[in-house]
Scaffold this motif. Structure first.
Motif, PDB file in Angstrom:
ATOM      1  N   VAL A 124       0.840  -1.196   0.000  1.00 25.22           N
ATOM      2  CA  VAL A 124       0.000   0.000   0.000  1.00 25.22           C
ATOM      3  C   VAL A 124       0.877   1.248   0.000  1.00 25.22           C
ATOM      4  O   VAL A 124       1.769   1.388   0.842  1.00 25.22           O
ATOM      5  CB  VAL A 124      -0.944   0.023   1.220  1.00 25.22           C
ATOM      6  N   SER A 125       0.625   2.145  -0.940  1.00 21.11           N
ATOM      7  CA  SER A 125       1.263   3.464  -0.945  1.00 21.11           C
ATOM      8  C   SER A 125       0.331   4.448  -0.261  1.00 21.11           C
ATOM      9  O   SER A 125      -0.899   4.363  -0.412  1.00 21.11           O
ATOM     10  CB  SER A 125       1.542   3.924  -2.382  1.00 21.11           C
ATOM     11  N   LEU A 126       0.895   5.380   0.498  1.00 21.81           N
ATOM     12  CA  LEU A 126       0.092   6.316   1.291  1.00 21.81           C
ATOM     13  C   LEU A 126       0.198   7.725   0.741  1.00 21.81           C
ATOM     14  O   LEU A 126       1.297   8.203   0.435  1.00 21.81           O
ATOM     15  CB  LEU A 126       0.557   6.298   2.750  1.00 21.81           C
ATOM     16  N   ARG A 127      -0.940   8.408   0.633  1.00 22.02           N
ATOM     17  CA  ARG A 127      -0.997   9.810   0.241  1.00 22.02           C
ATOM     18  C   ARG A 127      -1.912  10.522   1.239  1.00 22.02           C
ATOM     19  O   ARG A 127      -3.115  10.279   1.265  1.00 22.02           O
ATOM     20  CB  ARG A 127      -1.563   9.970  -1.179  1.00 22.02           C
ATOM     21  N   PHE A 128      -1.335  11.381   2.081  1.00 26.32           N
ATOM     22  CA  PHE A 128      -2.103  12.070   3.099  1.00 26.32           C
ATOM     23  C   PHE A 128      -2.318  13.530   2.696  1.00 26.32           C
ATOM     24  O   PHE A 128      -1.416  14.181   2.168  1.00 26.32           O
ATOM     25  CB  PHE A 128      -1.385  12.020   4.450  1.00 26.32           C
ATOM     26  N   PHE A 129      -3.515  14.042   2.963  1.00 25.44           N
ATOM     27  CA  PHE A 129      -3.865  15.429   2.693  1.00 25.44           C
ATOM     28  C   PHE A 129      -4.375  16.043   3.996  1.00 25.44           C
ATOM     29  O   PHE A 129      -5.382  15.601   4.537  1.00 25.44           O
ATOM     30  CB  PHE A 129      -4.955  15.517   1.614  1.00 25.44           C
ATOM     31  N   GLU A 130      -3.661  17.036   4.510  1.00 22.68           N
ATOM     32  CA  GLU A 130      -4.006  17.647   5.792  1.00 22.68           C
ATOM     33  C   GLU A 130      -4.518  19.066   5.569  1.00 22.68           C
ATOM     34  O   GLU A 130      -4.045  19.778   4.680  1.00 22.68           O
ATOM     35  CB  GLU A 130      -2.779  17.687   6.699  1.00 22.68           C
ATOM     36  N   GLY A 131      -5.475  19.484   6.396  1.00 23.55           N
ATOM     37  CA  GLY A 131      -5.994  20.836   6.267  1.00 23.55           C
ATOM     38  C   GLY A 131      -7.191  21.061   7.149  1.00 23.55           C
ATOM     39  O   GLY A 131      -7.498  20.264   8.051  1.00 23.55           O
ATOM     40  N   SER A 132      -7.888  22.145   6.899  1.00 24.22           N
ATOM     41  CA  SER A 132      -9.102  22.479   7.644  1.00 24.22           C
ATOM     42  C   SER A 132     -10.217  21.515   7.270  1.00 24.22           C
ATOM     43  O   SER A 132     -10.144  20.838   6.233  1.00 24.22           O
ATOM     44  CB  SER A 132      -9.527  23.910   7.325  1.00 24.22           C
ATOM     45  N   PRO A 133     -11.283  21.441   8.086  1.00 21.38           N
ATOM     46  CA  PRO A 133     -12.401  20.564   7.727  1.00 21.38           C
ATOM     47  C   PRO A 133     -12.961  20.866   6.342  1.00 21.38           C
ATOM     48  O   PRO A 133     -13.278  19.953   5.585  1.00 21.38           O
ATOM     49  CB  PRO A 133     -13.428  20.851   8.834  1.00 21.38           C
ATOM     50  N   ARG A 134     -13.086  22.144   6.001  1.00 23.14           N
ATOM     51  CA  ARG A 134     -13.636  22.492   4.683  1.00 23.14           C
ATOM     52  C   ARG A 134     -12.713  22.031   3.567  1.00 23.14           C
ATOM     53  O   ARG A 134     -13.168  21.497   2.546  1.00 23.14           O
ATOM     54  CB  ARG A 134     -13.853  24.004   4.576  1.00 23.14           C
ATOM     55  N   ALA A 135     -11.391  22.208   3.755  1.00 22.44           N
ATOM     56  CA  ALA A 135     -10.435  21.838   2.710  1.00 22.44           C
ATOM     57  C   ALA A 135     -10.437  20.335   2.460  1.00 22.44           C
ATOM     58  O   ALA A 135     -10.459  19.888   1.304  1.00 22.44           O
ATOM     59  CB  ALA A 135      -9.041  22.315   3.091  1.00 22.44           C
ATOM     60  N   ILE A 136     -10.409  19.539   3.528  1.00 23.69           N
ATOM     61  CA  ILE A 136     -10.358  18.093   3.317  1.00 23.69           C
ATOM     62  C   ILE A 136     -11.702  17.556   2.831  1.00 23.69           C
ATOM     63  O   ILE A 136     -11.750  16.557   2.096  1.00 23.69           O
ATOM     64  CB  ILE A 136      -9.885  17.346   4.582  1.00 23.69           C
ATOM     65  N   GLU A 137     -12.800  18.216   3.213  1.00 28.74           N
ATOM     66  CA  GLU A 137     -14.099  17.804   2.681  1.00 28.74           C
ATOM     67  C   GLU A 137     -14.157  18.068   1.185  1.00 28.74           C
ATOM     68  O   GLU A 137     -14.693  17.259   0.418  1.00 28.74           O
ATOM     69  CB  GLU A 137     -15.233  18.534   3.403  1.00 28.74           C
ATOM     70  N   ASP A 138     -13.602  19.180   0.746  1.00 25.19           N
ATOM     71  CA  ASP A 138     -13.524  19.463  -0.693  1.00 25.19           C
ATOM     72  C   ASP A 138     -12.678  18.402  -1.393  1.00 25.19           C
ATOM     73  O   ASP A 138     -12.993  17.979  -2.515  1.00 25.19           O
ATOM     74  CB  ASP A 138     -12.932  20.848  -0.938  1.00 25.19           C
ATOM     75  N   ASP A 139     -11.585  17.971  -0.740  1.00 22.87           N
ATOM     76  CA  ASP A 139     -10.745  16.914  -1.313  1.00 22.87           C
ATOM     77  C   ASP A 139     -11.538  15.625  -1.491  1.00 22.87           C
ATOM     78  O   ASP A 139     -11.396  14.919  -2.492  1.00 22.87           O
ATOM     79  CB  ASP A 139      -9.539  16.641  -0.411  1.00 22.87           C
ATOM     80  N   LEU A 140     -12.381  15.314  -0.507  1.00 25.67           N
ATOM     81  CA  LEU A 140     -13.196  14.101  -0.582  1.00 25.67           C
ATOM     82  C   LEU A 140     -14.222  14.202  -1.708  1.00 25.67           C
ATOM     83  O   LEU A 140     -14.374  13.283  -2.512  1.00 25.67           O
ATOM     84  CB  LEU A 140     -13.894  13.863   0.755  1.00 25.67           C
ATOM     85  N   ARG A 141     -14.910  15.312  -1.775  1.00 24.77           N
ATOM     86  CA  ARG A 141     -15.975  15.476  -2.770  1.00 24.77           C
ATOM     87  C   ARG A 141     -15.425  15.551  -4.195  1.00 24.77           C
ATOM     88  O   ARG A 141     -16.111  15.184  -5.144  1.00 24.77           O
ATOM     89  CB  ARG A 141     -16.805  16.720  -2.447  1.00 24.77           C
TER      90      ARG A 141
END
Length: 302
Positions: A124-141
């Motif tokens: 498994v390769s890992l890619r983490f994205f850290e930020g505010s709740p709004r920023a990471i929710e945008d990443d998810l959507r």
């Protein structure tokens, strides 16, 4: 008969994630002309216009494109899982885990999660994205990540919530503080004492409102976006702080002791969740991350 191709869908998703055809072409290792042709072929196959072309060469979604983007995210994730499953026959977990995390939770959760996968699932390769709740929710959507770790109260509706556990807010104090010997602390007891504030949303607004509701109307003596700066300020006696994270080592960055006490106000317990998009099944790697984070939260004073 299906007239669109996976490659065309990847071009479309790349434009969503990068914001421009030029950047998307680099990500897809194709010429800009080739990417633009692929997008046009996709629009022809669907008989809809997905993007509004602008003179600046930026692409913005049409209403139809916006609706289509939600479907594309789900389809590509399922195709990726299908490919990973075929490639990993005889192996437990493989592929790329793309995970977003609220920045105040990431120092406690992500390094241990990375260690778990490195030790047990090296494919498994890992890619983490850290930020505010709004920023990471945008990443998810947008499909940039397949799940996000956050406090439930800080993400919007319409997502699927997988509970990891809950914990209280804490008061961080210097050892010589008058309240440092108490087992727990009520917010009303803090009104007359100076405080320092972590200047990160949404915790800064939450803490400010809580203190004002309980009689503390003075401005913070110090604000900082760095949790380590705030911890060091507390350790040096500049004031208490309200925090959602309790590190396992009760020392500041410069080695001075800090005392952590839970708030006795029962309503301040916060639930940590892994959020995913509705209708998208969890991959095996994300399921493993979910189970490990449940164990981690249950055994850690976050």
């Amino acid at each position: 008969m299906i007239r669109m191709t996976i490659r065309q869908l990847e071009y479309f998703q790349a434009v969503l994630e990068t914001g421009s055809a030029t950047a998307a072409a680099k990500v897809c290792h194709v010429s800009q002309a080739g990417l633009s042709a692929g997008i046009l072929q996709l629009e022809t196959a669907l008989n809809i216009q997905l993007f509004v072309r602008q003179k600046s060469r930026n692409l913005s979604l049409t209403p139809a494109g916006r609706a289509f983007s939600l479907t594309v995210q789900s389809v590509l994730q399922q195709l990726q899982e299908l490919e990973d499953g075929a490639a990993s026959f005889g192996h437990a977990v493989s592929g790329v885990l793309r995970l977003g995390c609220f920045e105040s939770l990431s120092p406690t959760l992500l390094p241990r999660l990375a260690g778990h996968f490195t030790d047990n699932f090296p494919d498994v390769s890992l890619r983490f994205f850290e930020g505010s709740p709004r920023a990471i929710e945008d990443d998810l959507r947008s499909g940039r990540c397949e799940g996000i770790l956050a406090y439930k109260q800080h993400v919007s509706g319409g997502l699927v919530y997988h509970s990891l556990g809950s914990h209280p807010l804490y008061i961080a104090l210097p050892p010589e503080h008058a309240l440092a010997e108490k087992d727990s602390i009520n917010l009303d007891e803090l009104a007359s004492y100076p405080h320092v504030l972590l200047d990160q949303e949404p915790i800064s607004t939450l803490v400010t409102n809580l203190l004002r509701e309980h009689g503390a109307h003075s401005e913070p003596l110090l604000t900082s976006r760095s949790i380590e700066t705030i911890r060091s300020a507390v350790a040096r006696g500049l004031g208490f702080t309200v925090t959602g994270v309790r590190p396992p080592n009760d020392l500041s960055f410069d080695g001075l002791p800090i005392v952590y006490k839970p708030l006795s106000d029962g309503g301040q317990v916060r639930e940590i969740v892994l959020c995913t998009m509705p209708g998208v099944p969890l991959s095996r790697r994300l399921t493993e991350a979910l189970e490990f984070c449940k164990m981690l939260v249950s055994h850690t004073s976050l």
